[in-house]
Design a protein around this motif. Structure first.
Motif, PDB file in Angstrom:
ATOM      1  N   VAL A 119       0.857  -1.188   0.000  1.00  0.00           N
ATOM      2  CA  VAL A 119       0.000   0.000   0.000  1.00  0.00           C
ATOM      3  C   VAL A 119       0.891   1.235   0.000  1.00  0.00           C
ATOM      4  CG1 VAL A 119      -1.829   1.262   1.199  1.00  0.00           C
ATOM      5  CG2 VAL A 119      -1.771  -1.243   1.293  1.00  0.00           C
ATOM      6  N   TYR A 120       0.691   2.092  -1.004  1.00  0.00           N
ATOM      7  CA  TYR A 120       1.516   3.283  -1.165  1.00  0.00           C
ATOM      8  C   TYR A 120       0.671   4.543  -0.996  1.00  0.00           C
ATOM      9  CZ  TYR A 120       4.921   0.064  -3.203  1.00  0.00           C
ATOM     10  OH  TYR A 120       5.804  -0.967  -3.404  1.00  0.00           O
ATOM     11  N   ALA A 121       1.176   5.486  -0.219  1.00  0.00           N
ATOM     12  CA  ALA A 121       0.542   6.790  -0.065  1.00  0.00           C
ATOM     13  C   ALA A 121       1.468   7.848  -0.647  1.00  0.00           C
ATOM     14  CB  ALA A 121       0.268   7.085   1.401  1.00  0.00           C
ATOM     15  N   SER A 122       0.883   8.877  -1.251  1.00  0.00           N
ATOM     16  CA  SER A 122       1.678   9.965  -1.797  1.00  0.00           C
ATOM     17  C   SER A 122       2.025  10.970  -0.709  1.00  0.00           C
ATOM     18  CB  SER A 122       0.903  10.665  -2.917  1.00  0.00           C
ATOM     19  OG  SER A 122       1.529  11.877  -3.270  1.00  0.00           O
ATOM     20  N   ARG A 123       3.292  11.374  -0.662  1.00  0.00           N
ATOM     21  CA  ARG A 123       3.711  12.357   0.327  1.00  0.00           C
ATOM     22  C   ARG A 123       3.029  13.698   0.105  1.00  0.00           C
ATOM     23  NH1 ARG A 123      10.175  11.080  -0.114  1.00  0.00           N
ATOM     24  NH2 ARG A 123      10.091   8.972   0.761  1.00  0.00           N
ATOM     25  N   SER A 124       2.784  14.026  -1.161  1.00  0.00           N
ATOM     26  CA  SER A 124       2.172  15.317  -1.480  1.00  0.00           C
ATOM     27  C   SER A 124       0.651  15.237  -1.559  1.00  0.00           C
ATOM     28  CB  SER A 124       2.703  15.826  -2.822  1.00  0.00           C
ATOM     29  OG  SER A 124       2.209  15.032  -3.891  1.00  0.00           O
ATOM     30  N   GLY A 125       0.123  14.034  -1.575  1.00  0.00           N
ATOM     31  CA  GLY A 125      -1.313  13.841  -1.726  1.00  0.00           C
ATOM     32  C   GLY A 125      -1.732  13.525  -3.135  1.00  0.00           C
ATOM     33  N   ALA A 126      -0.838  13.734  -4.116  1.00  0.00           N
ATOM     34  CA  ALA A 126      -1.156  13.488  -5.516  1.00  0.00           C
ATOM     35  C   ALA A 126      -0.196  12.452  -6.095  1.00  0.00           C
ATOM     36  CB  ALA A 126      -1.058  14.784  -6.315  1.00  0.00           C
ATOM     37  N   PHE A 127      -0.626  11.802  -7.194  1.00  0.00           N
ATOM     38  CA  PHE A 127       0.250  10.924  -7.953  1.00  0.00           C
ATOM     39  C   PHE A 127       0.268  11.381  -9.405  1.00  0.00           C
ATOM     40  CE2 PHE A 127      -0.399   7.403  -4.720  1.00  0.00           C
ATOM     41  CZ  PHE A 127       0.937   7.350  -4.342  1.00  0.00           C
ATOM     42  N   GLN A 128       1.457  11.295 -10.017  1.00  0.00           N
ATOM     43  CA  GLN A 128       1.606  11.513 -11.447  1.00  0.00           C
ATOM     44  C   GLN A 128       2.417  10.370 -12.045  1.00  0.00           C
ATOM     45  OE1 GLN A 128       3.339  14.382  -9.588  1.00  0.00           O
ATOM     46  NE2 GLN A 128       1.276  15.022  -9.034  1.00  0.00           N
ATOM     47  N   ILE A 129       2.123  10.057 -13.313  1.00  0.00           N
ATOM     48  CA  ILE A 129       2.910   9.067 -14.040  1.00  0.00           C
ATOM     49  C   ILE A 129       3.359   9.724 -15.342  1.00  0.00           C
ATOM     50  CG2 ILE A 129       3.001   6.784 -15.092  1.00  0.00           C
ATOM     51  CD1 ILE A 129       0.681   5.958 -13.277  1.00  0.00           C
ATOM     52  N   ASP A 130       4.651   9.967 -15.458  1.00  0.00           N
ATOM     53  CA  ASP A 130       5.257  10.499 -16.680  1.00  0.00           C
ATOM     54  C   ASP A 130       6.382   9.544 -17.050  1.00  0.00           C
ATOM     55  OD1 ASP A 130       6.246  11.910 -18.773  1.00  0.00           O
ATOM     56  OD2 ASP A 130       6.590  13.770 -17.679  1.00  0.00           O
ATOM     57  N   GLY A 131       6.165   8.732 -18.077  1.00  0.00           N
ATOM     58  CA  GLY A 131       7.079   7.641 -18.385  1.00  0.00           C
ATOM     59  C   GLY A 131       6.406   6.325 -18.075  1.00  0.00           C
ATOM     60  N   THR A 132       7.173   5.356 -17.593  1.00  0.00           N
ATOM     61  CA  THR A 132       6.633   4.026 -17.318  1.00  0.00           C
ATOM     62  C   THR A 132       6.775   3.660 -15.844  1.00  0.00           C
ATOM     63  OG1 THR A 132       7.072   3.196 -19.538  1.00  0.00           O
ATOM     64  CG2 THR A 132       6.850   1.552 -17.812  1.00  0.00           C
ATOM     65  N   LEU A 133       5.678   3.233 -15.255  1.00  0.00           N
ATOM     66  CA  LEU A 133       5.667   2.648 -13.920  1.00  0.00           C
ATOM     67  C   LEU A 133       5.566   1.141 -14.079  1.00  0.00           C
ATOM     68  CD1 LEU A 133       5.239   2.495 -10.805  1.00  0.00           C
ATOM     69  CD2 LEU A 133       2.794   2.875 -11.263  1.00  0.00           C
ATOM     70  N   THR A 151      -5.513  13.780  -3.203  1.00  0.00           N
ATOM     71  CA  THR A 151      -6.006  14.829  -4.099  1.00  0.00           C
ATOM     72  C   THR A 151      -6.248  14.281  -5.507  1.00  0.00           C
ATOM     73  OG1 THR A 151      -3.722  15.561  -4.495  1.00  0.00           O
ATOM     74  CG2 THR A 151      -4.973  16.712  -2.782  1.00  0.00           C
ATOM     75  N   THR A 152      -5.203  14.146  -6.322  1.00  0.00           N
ATOM     76  CA  THR A 152      -5.398  13.816  -7.736  1.00  0.00           C
ATOM     77  C   THR A 152      -4.466  12.699  -8.211  1.00  0.00           C
ATOM     78  OG1 THR A 152      -3.800  15.511  -8.387  1.00  0.00           O
ATOM     79  CG2 THR A 152      -6.137  16.164  -8.288  1.00  0.00           C
ATOM     80  N   THR A 179      -9.763  14.032  -8.255  1.00  0.00           N
ATOM     81  CA  THR A 179     -10.037  13.750  -9.658  1.00  0.00           C
ATOM     82  C   THR A 179      -8.909  12.936 -10.298  1.00  0.00           C
ATOM     83  OG1 THR A 179      -8.999  15.817 -10.359  1.00  0.00           O
ATOM     84  CG2 THR A 179     -11.374  15.859  -9.899  1.00  0.00           C
ATOM     85  N   VAL A 180      -9.225  12.379 -11.470  1.00  0.00           N
ATOM     86  CA  VAL A 180      -8.261  11.576 -12.222  1.00  0.00           C
ATOM     87  C   VAL A 180      -8.271  12.031 -13.673  1.00  0.00           C
ATOM     88  CG1 VAL A 180      -7.659   9.262 -13.041  1.00  0.00           C
ATOM     89  CG2 VAL A 180      -8.557   9.568 -10.719  1.00  0.00           C
TER      90      VAL A 180
END
Length: 342
Positions: A119-133, A151-152, A179-180
Motif C-alpha cells: 500500500v503506497y501513499a503519496s507524500r504530497s497527496g497526488a500521484f503523477q505518471i510520466d514515463g513508465t511505472l 487529491t489527484t 479527480t483523475v
C-alpha cells in the motif's frame, strides 16, 4: 467475456529503481461492481469512437451519452436496481482501499519506478505518471498493489503502466479522493476508485475499471481505429502441471522438472516464464517454448522429501499487432524424494 480479452494489449518500456512496500495484502472486494468497466454517480459521457469491454453503471444518476458511436461490449445499467447495488459496493471498496494502512509513503512522481506489492501513499497527496511505472509482483500471482492519493491522479501523454512477474491488473487499486486524468495515448492498468470526476483522453488504452463515485466519467474517443478503450481485467485462463524425473532420485543426481502450461488466445499459446519452487525457496526459472513447456534441471537437492511447485508468471504473448497477458497459474505440489547415494 471473450470480447473483453481483445483489449489486453501491453505497451511501453521497462523501468528501473525498485522499491518494495514489503507487505502482502488481500484484494479489495468489488462486489457487484466487478462487472462494470465504467461507473459513475451522475453520468458517463463519451465522444467519437470508444470501446467499453464490460458493463456501464450509473447511480443515483441516469445519464449515459455517446453510445453509439461508442461501443459497449456489455450492458448499460442506470438508476436503481443493479446500478444502485454496484455503486454501493464500489463505495465500500473505495472506503476499504482508503482505510488500508500505508506500508510506504513515496514521492508523487511514479514514472521511471519499479514497485513491489503493498500500500503506497503519496507524500504530497497526488500521484503523477510520466514515463513508465512497472509493478513487480515478485513471483506472487496474488500480489496486491494499492495507491492512495488524497487529491489527484494524472498520467502524461504516452505514459505507461507495465505489470511483470505475476502482477495482474485486477489486483491493482487506485483510491483517489479527488479527480483523475488519463493522458492522451497513455496505457493505464488497474481499478480507479475516485471520489470525483475521471477524464479519459483520446487514445487511452486502459485495462481495469474507471469508477467515479460522486460525479462523472468523460471519455474522448478517436476518429479512426484504434479507439479509446477500457477493458475489464479479464485474462485468458491457464493451468499448469508439473512432473519430476527421476522420482525418487539419489543425492547429487540431476533431476529435471517439467512444467506444462495450457492456455491459448486467438490461436496463440501462452508464453512467458515459469518459476520452480521448493516450498518458499526458488530453485530456478525457465521460459516456455512454443508448445507451452518449460524445464529446469538441478543436482543440488538435499536428502529428504521436497514439495515442488511450478508457478507460471506470464510475460506477454504477441497476438496480431499487440500483446496479450495470460492469467498466471500454479501447479499442484509434487512430492519429490531424494535418497542417499547408492
Amino acid at each position: 467475456m471473450s470480447a473483453a480479452l481483445t483489449g489486453l494489449l501491453a505497451m511501453g518500456l521497462l523501468t528501473a529503481s525498485t522499491r518494495t512496500a514489503d507487505a502482502r495484502q488481500s484484494p479489495v472486494e468489488l462486489g457487484e461492481a466487478e462487472d462494470c468497466a465504467l461507473m459513475a454517480g451522475l453520468a458517463v459521457n463519451s465522444t467519437d469512437l470508444t470501446r467499453i469491454a464490460g458493463d456501464i453503471g450509473v447511480s443515483p444518476g441516469t445519464i449515459v451519452t455517446g453510445f453509439p458511436p461508442g461501443e459497449v461490449l456489455g450492458d448499460i445499467h442506470t438508476g436503481g436496481g443493479y446500478a444502485a447495488r454496484a455503486h454501493a459496493d464500489a463505495v465500500s471498496a473505495y472506503q476499504e482501499a482508503r482505510g488500508r494502512a500505508a506500508n510506504s509513503s513515496i514521492p508523487s512522481q511514479l514514472g521511471g519506478r519499479t514497485l513491489g506489492p503493498g500500500v503506497y501513499a503519496s507524500r504530497s497527496g497526488a500521484f503523477q505518471i510520466d514515463g513508465t511505472l512497472k509493478l513487480d509482483a515478485e513471483g506472487d500471482p496474488d500480489a496486491v498493489f494499492i495507491f492512495r492519493a488524497d487529491t489527484t491522479l494524472d498520467t502524461a501523454r504516452v505514459s505507461n503502466i507495465d505489470v511483470v512477474n505475476g502482477a495482474q491488473e485486477k489486483n491493482v487499486f487506485w483510491a483517489v479522493a479527488g479527480t483523475v486524468g488519463l493522458g492522451t495515448l497513455s496505457t493505464f492498468r488497474g481499478n480507479i476508485l475516485a471520489r470525483n470526476g475521471i477524464v479519459v483522453n483520446e487514445g487511452v488504452a486502459m485495462v481495469g475499471r474507471a469508477i467515479s463515485l460522486d460525479t462523472s466519467v468523460a471519455l474522448t474517443g478517436t476518429d479512426v481505429e484504434p479507439t479509446t478503450h477500457i477493458t475489464l481485467p479479464v485474462r485468458p485462463p491457464t493451468s499448469t502441471t508439473l512432473t519430476s524425473s527421476p522420482n525418487p532420485s539419489r543425492l547429487n543426481e540431476p533431476v529435471t522438472f517439467t512444467a506444462v502450461v495450457e492456455g491459448t488466445f486467438d490461436g496463440v499459446h501462452a508464453g512467458g516464464k515459469v518459476v520452480f519452487r521448493d516450498g518458499t525457496t526458488e530453485l530456478g526459472s525457465a521460459q516456455l517454448n512454443g508448445m507451452g513447456i518449460a524445464t529446469f534441471t538441478t543436482d543440488e537437492l538435499t536428502r529428504g522429501v521436497h514439495l515442488i511447485q511450478a508457478v507460471y508468471l506470464d510475460g506477454g504473448s504477441a497476438v496480431h499487432e499487440g500483446w496479450v497477458y495470460f492469467e498466471p497459474s500454479e501447479s499442484p505440489v509434487v512430492q519429490h524424494q531424494v535418497l542417499n547415494r547408492r
